[in-house]
Design a protein around this motif. Sequence first.
Motif, mmCIF file in Angstrom:
data_model
loop_
_atom_site.group_PDB
_atom_site.id
_atom_site.type_symbol
_atom_site.label_atom_id
_atom_site.label_comp_id
_atom_site.label_asym_id
_atom_site.label_seq_id
_atom_site.Cartn_x
_atom_site.Cartn_y
_atom_site.Cartn_z
ATOM 1 N N ALA A 95 -3.583 1.170 -1.545
ATOM 2 C CA ALA A 95 -2.404 1.662 -0.815
ATOM 3 C C ALA A 95 -1.174 0.873 -1.226
ATOM 4 O O ALA A 95 -1.222 -0.338 -1.423
ATOM 5 C CB ALA A 95 -2.627 1.537 0.688
ATOM 6 N N ARG A 96 -0.060 1.600 -1.370
ATOM 7 C CA ARG A 96 1.206 0.899 -1.586
ATOM 8 C C ARG A 96 1.528 0.091 -0.328
ATOM 9 O O ARG A 96 1.222 0.498 0.782
ATOM 10 C CB ARG A 96 2.333 1.885 -1.882
ATOM 11 N N ALA A 97 2.122 -1.054 -0.513
ATOM 12 C CA ALA A 97 2.432 -2.012 0.555
ATOM 13 C C ALA A 97 1.200 -2.779 1.011
ATOM 14 O O ALA A 97 1.277 -3.634 1.886
ATOM 15 C CB ALA A 97 3.107 -1.352 1.758
ATOM 16 N N GLY A 98 0.024 -2.458 0.413
ATOM 17 C CA GLY A 98 -1.175 -3.210 0.727
ATOM 18 C C GLY A 98 -1.760 -2.852 2.079
ATOM 19 O O GLY A 98 -1.386 -1.852 2.701
ATOM 20 N N SER A 99 -2.689 -3.682 2.541
ATOM 21 C CA SER A 99 -3.355 -3.447 3.830
ATOM 22 C C SER A 99 -3.548 -4.770 4.562
ATOM 23 O O SER A 99 -4.680 -5.191 4.818
ATOM 24 C CB SER A 99 -4.709 -2.775 3.606
ATOM 25 N N PRO A 100 -2.450 -5.471 4.897
ATOM 26 C CA PRO A 100 -2.575 -6.799 5.524
ATOM 27 C C PRO A 100 -3.287 -6.730 6.872
ATOM 28 O O PRO A 100 -3.056 -5.824 7.665
ATOM 29 C CB PRO A 100 -1.121 -7.241 5.686
ATOM 30 N N GLY A 101 -4.193 -7.676 7.096
ATOM 31 C CA GLY A 101 -4.912 -7.747 8.359
ATOM 32 C C GLY A 101 -6.110 -6.849 8.446
ATOM 33 O O GLY A 101 -6.767 -6.784 9.496
ATOM 34 N N GLU A 102 -6.438 -6.138 7.381
ATOM 35 C CA GLU A 102 -7.571 -5.210 7.388
ATOM 36 C C GLU A 102 -8.461 -5.468 6.178
ATOM 37 O O GLU A 102 -8.039 -6.074 5.190
ATOM 38 C CB GLU A 102 -7.079 -3.759 7.325
ATOM 39 N N ALA A 103 -9.691 -4.991 6.257
ATOM 40 C CA ALA A 103 -10.602 -5.095 5.129
ATOM 41 C C ALA A 103 -10.073 -4.284 3.958
ATOM 42 O O ALA A 103 -9.392 -3.273 4.144
ATOM 43 C CB ALA A 103 -11.993 -4.599 5.525
ATOM 44 N N SER A 104 -10.380 -4.731 2.758
ATOM 45 C CA SER A 104 -9.924 -4.050 1.549
ATOM 46 C C SER A 104 -10.472 -2.630 1.490
ATOM 47 O O SER A 104 -11.543 -2.330 1.995
ATOM 48 C CB SER A 104 -10.386 -4.836 0.313
ATOM 49 N N THR A 105 -9.716 -1.768 0.845
ATOM 50 C CA THR A 105 -10.133 -0.358 0.699
ATOM 51 C C THR A 105 -10.966 -0.138 -0.550
ATOM 52 O O THR A 105 -11.290 0.991 -0.889
ATOM 53 C CB THR A 105 -8.894 0.546 0.631
ATOM 54 N N VAL A 106 -11.323 -1.217 -1.263
ATOM 55 C CA VAL A 106 -12.126 -1.059 -2.481
ATOM 56 C C VAL A 106 -13.532 -0.633 -2.123
ATOM 57 O O VAL A 106 -13.987 -0.760 -0.989
ATOM 58 C CB VAL A 106 -12.172 -2.383 -3.280
ATOM 59 N N ALA A 107 -14.240 -0.098 -3.117
ATOM 60 C CA ALA A 107 -15.608 0.377 -2.889
ATOM 61 C C ALA A 107 -16.506 -0.780 -2.480
ATOM 62 O O ALA A 107 -16.311 -1.920 -2.895
ATOM 63 C CB ALA A 107 -16.148 1.024 -4.163
ATOM 64 N N ASP A 108 -17.511 -0.452 -1.661
ATOM 65 C CA ASP A 108 -18.442 -1.472 -1.209
ATOM 66 C C ASP A 108 -19.197 -2.063 -2.385
ATOM 67 O O ASP A 108 -19.583 -1.362 -3.328
ATOM 68 C CB ASP A 108 -19.458 -0.886 -0.222
ATOM 69 N N VAL A 109 -19.436 -3.363 -2.298
ATOM 70 C CA VAL A 109 -20.224 -4.043 -3.320
ATOM 71 C C VAL A 109 -21.704 -3.796 -3.045
ATOM 72 O O VAL A 109 -22.133 -3.898 -1.898
ATOM 73 C CB VAL A 109 -19.932 -5.560 -3.290
ATOM 74 N N PRO A 110 -22.484 -3.426 -4.044
ATOM 75 C CA PRO A 110 -23.920 -3.197 -3.805
ATOM 76 C C PRO A 110 -24.541 -4.417 -3.128
ATOM 77 O O PRO A 110 -24.339 -5.541 -3.575
ATOM 78 C CB PRO A 110 -24.478 -2.991 -5.226
ATOM 79 N N PRO A 111 -25.320 -4.196 -2.035
ATOM 80 C CA PRO A 111 -25.844 -5.341 -1.286
ATOM 81 C C PRO A 111 -27.029 -6.015 -1.953
ATOM 82 O O PRO A 111 -27.429 -7.095 -1.541
ATOM 83 C CB PRO A 111 -26.245 -4.719 0.052
ATOM 84 N N VAL A 112 -27.663 -5.375 -2.953
ATOM 85 C CA VAL A 112 -28.835 -5.953 -3.592
ATOM 86 C C VAL A 112 -28.425 -6.580 -4.915
ATOM 87 O O VAL A 112 -27.770 -5.940 -5.739
ATOM 88 C CB VAL A 112 -29.932 -4.885 -3.814
ATOM 89 N N ARG A 113 -28.804 -7.814 -5.105
ATOM 90 C CA ARG A 113 -28.459 -8.546 -6.317
ATOM 91 C C ARG A 113 -29.701 -9.168 -6.928
ATOM 92 O O ARG A 113 -30.694 -9.447 -6.240
ATOM 93 C CB ARG A 113 -27.480 -9.688 -5.982
#
Length: 500
Positions: A455-473
């Motif tokens: 998002a333009r202007a970012g998203s301060p105070g909230e979780a990032s809008t990027v895709a979830d990181v796979p939980p299994v490593r």
Amino acid sequence: VLRNLNSSVETSWVPRRRAIVMSQMATQNIQASDNAPQFSQSGGAIPAGYSLKLTSPDGEIYYTLNGSDPRRPGEVAETGKIILAGSAEKWVLVPSADNGGDALGNTWRGGKEPFNDEDWDTGTDGVGYDQNADYDPHIGIDVDSEMNDVNQSVFVRIPFRVSAADRKKSNFMLLRMKYDDGFVAYLNGTRVANANAAVNPAWNAGASGQHDDASAVTWVSFDVGKHINRLKTGNNILAIHGLNAGLGSSDMLINAELSLGERSGAEIADGVLKYTSPIKLAGDTTIRTRTMYNGQWSALVEHSFQAGRAGSPMRFTEIMYNPPGGSEYEFVELHNSGTFDVLLGWHRFDGIDFTFAGDAVIGPGEFIVLASDNDTDAFKLRYPGLAVNGWYRGSLSNNGERLALLDAKWRRVVEVDYSDGGAWPSLADGDGHSLELIDLLVDPGAASNWRDSAARAGSPGEASTVADVPPVRINEVHMQSPLSSEPDFVELRNLGQTEV
């Protein structure tokens, strides 16, 4: 500094009051921290499998891993009796070169019995003198002529007896003192309490501070339970080295009482573990622990650990370093990626000018937004409703710089050396986007772990809008060695909170 200002409050009264107040608090069970368990590491990030060691000067350590208190709720009861009264008979000597007191060393303190005190003065009640007669009701042995303008020290020996039954059933002991101005108390030769005194005062030493007249005639309690094993069945000696503040002092007073008793009700809660060997921490853990000694619990000590993570759970998760419109729209976002509170008291930054308040805390999963103070009204118009946790002075560099969170001792907690070139995302450099961290578990300083905000202007105070990181490593890979019988294996780790 004011001329002719009396400095006795700063140099005498304040330094001596701490020991007195802490002793009184301990006696009333308001403060009981002297024997509290010590941790080999006081919480924070640890490697998986870390062996935590607990130590304590005395007693047995009990702990829990489920957030409960090792102590069972309930009242603690005390029953006891005076085994040495203030009216007890005393043997007294004001030491000098003439009477040989200057050469006695520690032989008179009760640890080297029998001791010949036949030539000492004897009497009952308190020891001292007072030219104004205020202490007279408290004094039974007057040492005015021997002590006033002659010596600041007086030796007092008080014999008393303890029965086998009293000694066996007792688990606490209390010394009460009236003193002007200081003392050291010895039980059968062992130093058990002191006030306004050096560790091992000389035969002619004076008090290191003053004890005012009103306080001197009031019993002051000292918890000496840790020395209860120094008591003997039968004959005992309580020896007091009384100390006055100045040869020319107009008064002096020393008296002592000793109580012995039993403390009950300090019970261990269900499911509590007794510490016998280092605790292996395989995952995130909160440990609460106390020491039990002579029927009394220490203060509760609690530390939280994050296992298997590198460094602190604190992360810079968003940086708006070159916003359209100017530096008044800058902001920095911090995130606690752990499962426990993180104390931020007096933490500060490299790159911006801001220091957290001493009681600042960020909870697990919480975000903190700090914004530029160049024009706070303009910032609020662009981000209406955003809770800004603080306004920093200065500006972020549009060309990139090192941004670091430092703890109260100026140690690095987390840092990122962002840039407007190279592998760093380009839309954050003046095009209205911010830098957003991609993966909380990957190096927060790596350019590859940052992206332009969606998002333009970012998203301060909230979780990032990027895709979830796979939980299994892939967590570990082992290749068979000629020196090991273990087969090849690959270990997977689920970083999420649900089954995969």
